[in-house]
Scaffold this motif. Structure first.
Motif, PDB file in Angstrom:
ATOM      1  N   LYS A 142       0.831  -1.212   0.000  1.00  0.00           N
ATOM      2  CA  LYS A 142       0.000   0.000   0.000  1.00  0.00           C
ATOM      3  C   LYS A 142       0.862   1.257   0.000  1.00  0.00           C
ATOM      4  N   GLU A 143       1.939   1.245   0.768  1.00  0.00           N
ATOM      5  CA  GLU A 143       2.824   2.409   0.832  1.00  0.00           C
ATOM      6  C   GLU A 143       3.511   2.640  -0.508  1.00  0.00           C
ATOM      7  N   LEU A 144       3.906   1.551  -1.174  1.00  0.00           N
ATOM      8  CA  LEU A 144       4.540   1.687  -2.483  1.00  0.00           C
ATOM      9  C   LEU A 144       3.572   2.286  -3.499  1.00  0.00           C
ATOM     10  N   ILE A 145       2.340   1.792  -3.509  1.00  0.00           N
ATOM     11  CA  ILE A 145       1.334   2.287  -4.450  1.00  0.00           C
ATOM     12  C   ILE A 145       1.005   3.752  -4.157  1.00  0.00           C
ATOM     13  N   ALA A 146       0.940   4.098  -2.891  1.00  0.00           N
ATOM     14  CA  ALA A 146       0.662   5.501  -2.522  1.00  0.00           C
ATOM     15  C   ALA A 146       1.776   6.412  -3.022  1.00  0.00           C
ATOM     16  N   SER A 147       3.014   5.940  -2.934  1.00  0.00           N
ATOM     17  CA  SER A 147       4.143   6.740  -3.421  1.00  0.00           C
ATOM     18  C   SER A 147       4.080   6.897  -4.935  1.00  0.00           C
ATOM     19  N   ALA A 148       3.726   5.807  -5.634  1.00  0.00           N
ATOM     20  CA  ALA A 148       3.600   5.870  -7.092  1.00  0.00           C
ATOM     21  C   ALA A 148       2.501   6.839  -7.503  1.00  0.00           C
ATOM     22  N   ARG A 149       1.422   6.839  -6.752  1.00  0.00           N
ATOM     23  CA  ARG A 149       0.298   7.727  -7.070  1.00  0.00           C
ATOM     24  C   ARG A 149       0.680   9.191  -6.823  1.00  0.00           C
ATOM     25  N   ALA A 150       1.489   9.421  -5.814  1.00  0.00           N
ATOM     26  CA  ALA A 150       1.869  10.793  -5.457  1.00  0.00           C
ATOM     27  C   ALA A 150       2.987  11.339  -6.346  1.00  0.00           C
ATOM     28  N   ASN A 151       3.761  10.423  -6.948  1.00  0.00           N
ATOM     29  CA  ASN A 151       4.946  10.858  -7.694  1.00  0.00           C
ATOM     30  C   ASN A 151       4.831  10.699  -9.204  1.00  0.00           C
ATOM     31  N   GLY A 152       3.637  10.411  -9.684  1.00  0.00           N
ATOM     32  CA  GLY A 152       3.369  10.449 -11.122  1.00  0.00           C
ATOM     33  C   GLY A 152       4.344   9.738 -12.034  1.00  0.00           C
ATOM     34  N   GLY A 153       4.528   8.420 -11.843  1.00  0.00           N
ATOM     35  CA  GLY A 153       5.350   7.654 -12.775  1.00  0.00           C
ATOM     36  C   GLY A 153       6.836   7.700 -12.512  1.00  0.00           C
ATOM     37  N   LYS A 154       7.255   8.148 -11.342  1.00  0.00           N
ATOM     38  CA  LYS A 154       8.684   8.234 -11.042  1.00  0.00           C
ATOM     39  C   LYS A 154       9.189   7.067 -10.199  1.00  0.00           C
ATOM     40  N   VAL A 155       8.285   6.255  -9.672  1.00  0.00           N
ATOM     41  CA  VAL A 155       8.696   5.088  -8.886  1.00  0.00           C
ATOM     42  C   VAL A 155       9.166   4.002  -9.853  1.00  0.00           C
ATOM     43  N   THR A 156      10.394   3.560  -9.695  1.00  0.00           N
ATOM     44  CA  THR A 156      11.007   2.642 -10.658  1.00  0.00           C
ATOM     45  C   THR A 156      10.845   1.181 -10.246  1.00  0.00           C
ATOM     46  N   TYR A 157      10.701   0.325 -11.258  1.00  0.00           N
ATOM     47  CA  TYR A 157      10.747  -1.113 -10.982  1.00  0.00           C
ATOM     48  C   TYR A 157      11.589  -1.806 -12.042  1.00  0.00           C
ATOM     49  N   GLY A 158      12.300  -2.838 -11.600  1.00  0.00           N
ATOM     50  CA  GLY A 158      13.162  -3.585 -12.502  1.00  0.00           C
ATOM     51  C   GLY A 158      12.509  -4.884 -12.933  1.00  0.00           C
ATOM     52  N   SER A 159      12.784  -5.280 -14.172  1.00  0.00           N
ATOM     53  CA  SER A 159      12.261  -6.549 -14.690  1.00  0.00           C
ATOM     54  C   SER A 159      13.390  -7.335 -15.339  1.00  0.00           C
ATOM     55  N   ALA A 160      13.099  -8.561 -15.716  1.00  0.00           N
ATOM     56  CA  ALA A 160      14.079  -9.413 -16.397  1.00  0.00           C
ATOM     57  C   ALA A 160      14.184  -9.086 -17.879  1.00  0.00           C
ATOM     58  N   GLY A 161      13.519  -8.031 -18.335  1.00  0.00           N
ATOM     59  CA  GLY A 161      13.603  -7.616 -19.732  1.00  0.00           C
ATOM     60  C   GLY A 161      12.247  -7.222 -20.279  1.00  0.00           C
ATOM     61  N   VAL A 162      12.247  -6.473 -21.361  1.00  0.00           N
ATOM     62  CA  VAL A 162      10.992  -6.055 -21.988  1.00  0.00           C
ATOM     63  C   VAL A 162      10.229  -7.287 -22.462  1.00  0.00           C
ATOM     64  N   GLY A 163       8.975  -7.395 -22.037  1.00  0.00           N
ATOM     65  CA  GLY A 163       8.155  -8.538 -22.407  1.00  0.00           C
ATOM     66  C   GLY A 163       8.280  -9.723 -21.480  1.00  0.00           C
ATOM     67  N   ALA A 164       9.195  -9.665 -20.506  1.00  0.00           N
ATOM     68  CA  ALA A 164       9.335 -10.749 -19.530  1.00  0.00           C
ATOM     69  C   ALA A 164       8.130 -10.771 -18.596  1.00  0.00           C
ATOM     70  N   SER A 165       7.940 -11.895 -17.922  1.00  0.00           N
ATOM     71  CA  SER A 165       6.780 -12.010 -17.021  1.00  0.00           C
ATOM     72  C   SER A 165       6.810 -10.926 -15.948  1.00  0.00           C
ATOM     73  N   SER A 166       8.006 -10.574 -15.467  1.00  0.00           N
ATOM     74  CA  SER A 166       8.104  -9.531 -14.444  1.00  0.00           C
ATOM     75  C   SER A 166       7.710  -8.161 -14.993  1.00  0.00           C
ATOM     76  N   HIS A 167       8.046  -7.888 -16.252  1.00  0.00           N
ATOM     77  CA  HIS A 167       7.634  -6.632 -16.883  1.00  0.00           C
ATOM     78  C   HIS A 167       6.116  -6.596 -17.031  1.00  0.00           C
ATOM     79  N   MET A 168       5.559  -7.673 -17.581  1.00  0.00           N
ATOM     80  CA  MET A 168       4.120  -7.706 -17.823  1.00  0.00           C
ATOM     81  C   MET A 168       3.334  -7.650 -16.511  1.00  0.00           C
ATOM     82  N   THR A 169       3.862  -8.289 -15.468  1.00  0.00           N
ATOM     83  CA  THR A 169       3.181  -8.257 -14.172  1.00  0.00           C
ATOM     84  C   THR A 169       3.210  -6.857 -13.578  1.00  0.00           C
ATOM     85  N   GLY A 170       4.323  -6.159 -13.762  1.00  0.00           N
ATOM     86  CA  GLY A 170       4.389  -4.763 -13.307  1.00  0.00           C
ATOM     87  C   GLY A 170       3.374  -3.895 -14.011  1.00  0.00           C
ATOM     88  N   GLU A 171       3.185  -4.122 -15.310  1.00  0.00           N
ATOM     89  CA  GLU A 171       2.200  -3.353 -16.072  1.00  0.00           C
ATOM     90  C   GLU A 171       0.775  -3.718 -15.661  1.00  0.00           C
TER      91      GLU A 171
END
Length: 329
Positions: A142-171
């Motif tokens: 909840k705290e992470l999502i609140a920060s993302a909502r307050a900071n307009g797309g500046k909260v970063t997340y890493g994935s195993a690559g474009v199109g990887a399951s981790s990327h798609m799950t983040g989206e």
């Protein structure tokens, strides 16, 4: 008339062949069976295929050859398997990325997971876990999502690559939580986790097996798992659905087995029955559970329905996030 006579002659020839085809299917297997993997040796899919292959060798009395064909997000292995003879001697280890996500993110592929393959069985599912650094200010999702909502797309997340399951799950998380993240692609889970531990990104979404050593060491903090139910290996970690009241949220990496379309039904039935038996063996279940995988099993029809749902699900995510890839062979 000549065309009709040729057509009748072809039908007669095919009819003559059917008893031999049936006999071959009944006697199957009489030679080594190849399992084609889209990943290099050592990963979870490779370990799973080799575990199951050892058991099948004992049951069938023929060698099971594991053929690792990594490359181009699984396209190399899938194209090879799709063009193999439909005789049961080539089995594809299908996975989320190559067989569902690829159809969502590539305009054109040299194979079709639905048309070119007959599903045999869904073997395992592997949840992902949303993790942050032990030094992170985020104590829960909840705290992470609140920060993302307050900071307009500046909260970063890493994935195993474009199109990887981790990327798609983040989206998928961003879509369902109505927030924006800044995606940082890496070449695999390991470098993303390394940067996360160093607090260079805010969070990551590796598979549970990839994250577990760092969770045990205390270098990473788990915020939520992406399955619909909590995991026995992480009983105190809520699901995303629980943490955010996001009804229906689920994202799983998975592995299953397929054969080229046209493989005789009785061969498919035998492979399915024997794989189900192997998957329920206590030593196999214990080993796969230790890898963070949940053993599935079931019918070819159940796997077919699961696959169609996965393709549709990730196509929607890719469309919303405008994810499009070009082949780089």
């Amino acid at each position: 008339m000549k065309m009709i006579r040729k057509y009748l002659a072809l039908l007669i020839m095919m009819a003559a062949m059917w008893p031999q085809i049936g006999a071959n299917a009944k006697d199957w297997p009489t030679q080594s069976v190849k399992i084609v993997l889209p990943y290099p040796p050592g990963g979870a899919s490779d370990v799973t295929a080799r575990l199951l292959g050892t058991k099948l060798t004992e049951m069938w009395g023929v060698p099971i050859v594991i053929e690792n064909r990594p490359g181009a997000n699984g396209i190399v292995a899938n194209e090879l398997a799709a063009k193999s003879p439909a005789d049961g001697y080539t089995i594809l280890m299908a996975n989320l990325g190559p067989n569902a996500v690829n159809h969502a993110v590539y305009r054109k592929l040299p194979y079709d997971s639905v048309k070119d393959f007959a599903p045999v069985v869904l073997a395992t599912v592997v949840p992902l876990v949303i993790v942050t650094s032990a030094e992170s200010p985020f104590k829960n999702l909840k705290e992470l999502i609140a920060s993302a909502r307050a900071n307009g797309g500046k909260v970063t997340y890493g994935s195993a690559g474009v199109g990887a399951s981790s990327h798609m799950t983040g989206e998928l998380l961003a879509e369902m939580a109505h927030v924006k993240f800044l995606h940082v692609p890496y070449k695999g889970d390991a470098p993303a986790i390394a940067d996360l531990i160093g607090s260079q990104i805010a969070f990551a979404l590796p598979t549970v097996p990839a994250a577990m050593p760092h969770l045990k060491s205390g270098r990473l903090r788990p915020l939520a798992v992406t399955s619909r139910t909590r995991l026995a290996s992480l009983p105190d970690v809520p699901t995303v659905e629980e943490a955010l009241q996001l009804n229906g949220f689920e994202a799983l990496s998975w592995g299953g087995f397929m054969v080229p379309t046209g493989t005789p039904p009785n061969i498919i039935a035998k492979i399915n029955a024997d794989l189900n038996t192997v998957l329920q063996a206590s030593d196999i279940k214990t080993r796969l559970s230790g890898l963070g995988a949940e053993v599935m099993g079931g019918t070819p029809d159940a796997f077919a329905r699961f696959l169609l749902d996965e393709i549709a699900k990730w196509k929607k995510v890719a469309d919303v996030a405008k994810i499009q890839l070009e082949r780089q062979d």
